[in-house]
Design a protein around this motif. Structure first.
Motif, PDB file in Angstrom:
ATOM      1  N   PRO A   1       0.798  -1.232   0.000  1.00  0.00           N
ATOM      2  CA  PRO A   1       0.000   0.000   0.000  1.00  0.00           C
ATOM      3  C   PRO A   1       0.827   1.277   0.000  1.00  0.00           C
ATOM      4  CG  PRO A   1      -0.934  -1.577   1.527  1.00  0.00           C
ATOM      5  CD  PRO A   1       0.363  -2.163   1.061  1.00  0.00           C
ATOM      6  N   ASP A   2       1.949   1.299   0.728  1.00  0.00           N
ATOM      7  CA  ASP A   2       2.735   2.529   0.790  1.00  0.00           C
ATOM      8  C   ASP A   2       3.301   2.920  -0.574  1.00  0.00           C
ATOM      9  OD1 ASP A   2       2.842   3.724   3.482  1.00  0.00           O
ATOM     10  OD2 ASP A   2       3.500   1.733   4.075  1.00  0.00           O
ATOM     11  N   TYR A   3       3.417   1.946  -1.484  1.00  0.00           N
ATOM     12  CA  TYR A   3       3.900   2.268  -2.827  1.00  0.00           C
ATOM     13  C   TYR A   3       2.907   3.135  -3.597  1.00  0.00           C
ATOM     14  CZ  TYR A   3       8.388   0.003  -3.600  1.00  0.00           C
ATOM     15  OH  TYR A   3       9.724  -0.294  -3.594  1.00  0.00           O
ATOM     16  N   LEU A   4       1.622   3.016  -3.252  1.00  0.00           N
ATOM     17  CA  LEU A   4       0.624   3.834  -3.939  1.00  0.00           C
ATOM     18  C   LEU A   4       0.867   5.326  -3.721  1.00  0.00           C
ATOM     19  CD1 LEU A   4      -2.686   1.867  -3.247  1.00  0.00           C
ATOM     20  CD2 LEU A   4      -1.468   2.063  -5.414  1.00  0.00           C
ATOM     21  N   LYS A   5       1.569   5.651  -2.642  1.00  0.00           N
ATOM     22  CA  LYS A   5       1.793   7.058  -2.309  1.00  0.00           C
ATOM     23  C   LYS A   5       2.994   7.648  -3.034  1.00  0.00           C
ATOM     24  CE  LYS A   5      -0.124   5.888   2.184  1.00  0.00           C
ATOM     25  NZ  LYS A   5       0.124   5.709   3.630  1.00  0.00           N
TER      26      LYS A   5
END
Length: 697
Positions: free
Chosen positions: A221-225
């Protein structure tokens, strides 16, 4: 768990390996200049041709001077040229094919390229590399420093003083490259500091970029940022790098970072020196005698992959009792123990490592002879990445997968376990949205949450919980993750604590001394009580860090509290909750089916009629050409001129194809311009031509 530890999550890992198929850029494709002006270079004008040649010339000089290579391999030159011309680029190269050079060379080339373009910059800016692997970041920064390149990594192992020094280097424009984790992008201070870097952010490199795709095999999920981060820091250009990207995942990456299809540079996961096999058994127990027999007839360094941590320990013990040099490796082990096993394996002091997927990312051992999957891989991508660790020296290597019905049960168990019930999901949302808020630094409303407690309270695993919060942030715009905090601080007196506290008259020192209570060996510091006296958390933590670095105390922080800024009015009515729960649950059901589909693809790979290599290539969107490339006779002659070997046509074909071997290394041919010069040819066609040449000689 460390922020950068991949852990043992079943659908959490990467990669593939070696060879060549590519998307060729049309000769008339327009390119943006490095300053993003979008001027077209269609190859018609002499100036544009000269600039293209000069940019490549700068890169080639750095390749030789800084990295010691005579020529680029595969699509490295095309990728680096694309980046230096200001274009967002996607690089899909197998592990060991030199992806890192595609951002390292541009990072140190910008100053020279600026001069070519007539730009007079006081500072040449910085390249930010987002990577999830702390070990890989450290290895690369250490290697770059040895070459005289100013590089650092901002990670959780750095001391306060080291982080301060890195910040000063960034502010003063001294760093060329900075590595950080995707989780670091939740740190407001870090993001804010990068908005004012002298010379700007010239390049953002996104390593393991497949993690950005919600439909990839190791979505984080943190890659989406990261895409939002590009806009916030106004990065001039982006290069995304991965070893495993299906067409769907590649499309997701391209959409997120506005990458044109002409700037997608891809190589094949297939390498002809790997022998891929599979064997079915009725039960798990039947695999053990087969494995023991296999190891007796296949020498060399070996990785045996299992699904569960307990399996790694039991199987390693079984191999030891049979007289093999073997060790277990999994994410549940202590960091020092894992590091020791990895070092001994790299030095060939341990022959066999029985590991979960926690082992292998960032490993660069050229002579791994065998990869054995004791259990079926969770995904085709995971399988491709793991077998790709074998035979990087070009010598024959063997990959065996054992499969039985129990393997499918384990994979289904993992997949089914990530979908929470509707009741759990609704309970979680009520718990989060109805929390008491605190005031942030700018007066905004902030919620503090402990993910571990939420996971326990609402029976939701850590991975889906993080996906839920990322969705609430990025799709619904309700919350935004900001700098997390530790809720507890403990320290051990190293013999100097009382003396240090007594001699330090600062308000922070007095507060620590007052609010730190000892229980046997450890002091527990009540930071909330200390803050009630008007002191800031940052100053109190800084004091503790200072004493720890001075050796007066040994500090450990725990109980991470995630913090979320409220961005807009949260759901409050029964109807609003029901609607949000339904939408989130439907998304997560889709993820469950996707996870099961990934597992079924592995079964299809093994049981299908096509050979493994062809199926792997098709999975990654590489379809075999219908007509073979016509043999380049001039290219054959050039290789024969450079290399006087005439006793081994296969050796010559390997040179043409770009496959390393001890003899290639001995003759230093891997640095020659002819090495991999005919990589787009059919290997058998090359072998036929070189056999003729050797026969004639």
């Amino acid at each position: 768990m460390d922020d950068f530890d991949s852990g043992d999550d079943l659908f959490d890992d990467v990669n593939a390996d070696e060879l060549v198929t590519k998307n060729k850029r049309p000769a008339s494709q327009g390119h943006a200049t490095p300053n993003g002006s979008g001027d077209s270079h269609n190859g018609g004008g002499s100036n544009s041709k000269r600039q293209r040649l000069d940019v490549v010339g700068v890169a080639q000089k750095l390749l030789k001077d800084k990295f010691g290579y005579d020529s680029f391999r595969h699509e490295q030159e095309a990728a680096i040229g694309s980046v230096l011309r200001g274009e967002n680029t996607l690089v899909v190269f197998p592990t060991g094919a030199g992806k890192s050079l595609c951002y390292q060379i541009p990072a140190i080339a910008f100053a020279d390229v600026d001069k070519l373009n007539g730009e007079n910059r006081d500072f040449s800016g910085i390249t930010i590399v987002v990577s999830p692997l702390i070990a890989l970041m450290k290895d690369q920064t250490d290697a770059l420093k040895r070459k005289g390149i100013a590089a650092e990594c901002n990670d959780s192992t750095k001391s306060f003083e080291q982080l301060q020094e890195i910040s000063a280097d960034i502010r003063n424009g001294r760093l060329r490259m900075l590595y950080c984790s995707p989780e670091k992008l939740n740190n407001e201070g870090f993001v804010e500091s990068l908005k004012y870097v002298p010379g700007g952010i010239r390049l953002l490199a996104v390593d393991e970029a497949h993690c950005i795709s919600e439909w990839g095999h190791s979505f984080r999920p943190d890659y989406l940022k990261v895409a939002r981060f590009v806009d916030e820091i106004k990065a001039e250009r982006v290069v995304c790098l991965t070893a495993t990207a299906t067409p769907r995942v590649a499309d997701d990456i391209c959409k997120a970072f506005q990458i044109d299809q002409s700037n997608v540079l891809r190589t094949s996961p297939y390498r002809p020196n790997l022998h891929l096999e599979a064997m079915a058994t009725s039960t798990d127990d039947e695999k053990i005698p087969l494995l023991l027999k296999y190891l007796e007839s296949h020498d060399g360094s070996t990785l045996v992959y299992v699904t569960l941590q307990r399996q790694a320990e039991v199987l390693a013990a079984r191999l030891k009792s049979a007289g093999h040099s073997a060790e277990a490796f999994h994410a549940g082990m202590k960091a020092e123990e894992k590091s020791s096993i990895q070092d001994r394996f790299m030095a060939s002091e341990v022959r066999i490592v029985v590991a979960t997927i926690a082992f292998g990312m960032g490993i660069d051992k050229a002579n791994i002879r065998n990869i054995i999957h004791f259990n079926t891989s969770g995904t085709v991508e995971e399988y491709s990445q793991q077998v790709g660790r074998a035979g990087r020296d070009g010598l024959p290597s063997h990959c065996m997968m054992y499969i039985c019905h129990e393997d499918w049960y384990i994979k289904e168990n993992f997949a089914r376990g990530d979908l929470p019930s509707r009741a759990s999901l609704e309970g979680l949302l009520h718990d989060v949205f109805e929390r008491e808020t605190v005031k942030g630094r700018n007066g905004e409303e902030v919620i503090k949450l402990n993910h571990n407690e939420l996971s326990q309270s609402w029976d939701i695993r850590a991975s889906p919980l993080s996906i839920i919060f990322a969705t609430l942030e990025l799709r619904y715009g309700l919350l935004r993750a900001i700098t997390p905090e530790y809720s507890s601080y403990q320290f051990e007196d190293r013999g100097f604590y009382n003396k240090m506290a007594a001699s330090d008259g600062s308000p922070e020192a007095k507060a620590v001394f007052k609010h730190a209570k000892r229980a046997r060996k450890w002091y527990t510091f009540d930071i909330k009580a200390a803050m009630a006296g008007g002191l800031s958390r940052a100053d109190l933590v800084r004091k503790l860090n200072h004493w720890s670095e001075a050796g007066a105390i040994m500090l450990k922080a725990g109980g991470v509290e995630h913090r979320y800024r409220i961005l807009k009015k949260l759901p409050s009515t029964h109807t609003q909750y029901k609607k949000l729960v339904s939408e989130l649950h439907a998304d997560m059901e889709g993820r469950e089916e996707e996870a099961l589909r990934h597992a079924q693809e592995v079964v299809d790979l093994i049981t299908g009629k096509k050979c493994f290599a062809a199926t792997l290539a098709e999975h990654f969107g590489i379809v075999a050409a219908q007509t073979p490339v016509k043999v380049n006779i001039n290219g054959i002659k050039k290789i024969l001129e450079v290399c006087d070997v005439r006793d081994d046509p296969r050796f010559l074909a390997r040179v043409a194809f770009g496959i390393k071997s001890p003899r290639v290394t001995k003759l230093k041919l891997q640095n020659s311009s002819v090495f991999s010069s005919l990589e787009d040819h059919d290997f058998q066609s090359l072998l036929k031509e070189f056999t003729k040449a050797c026969d004639e000689a």
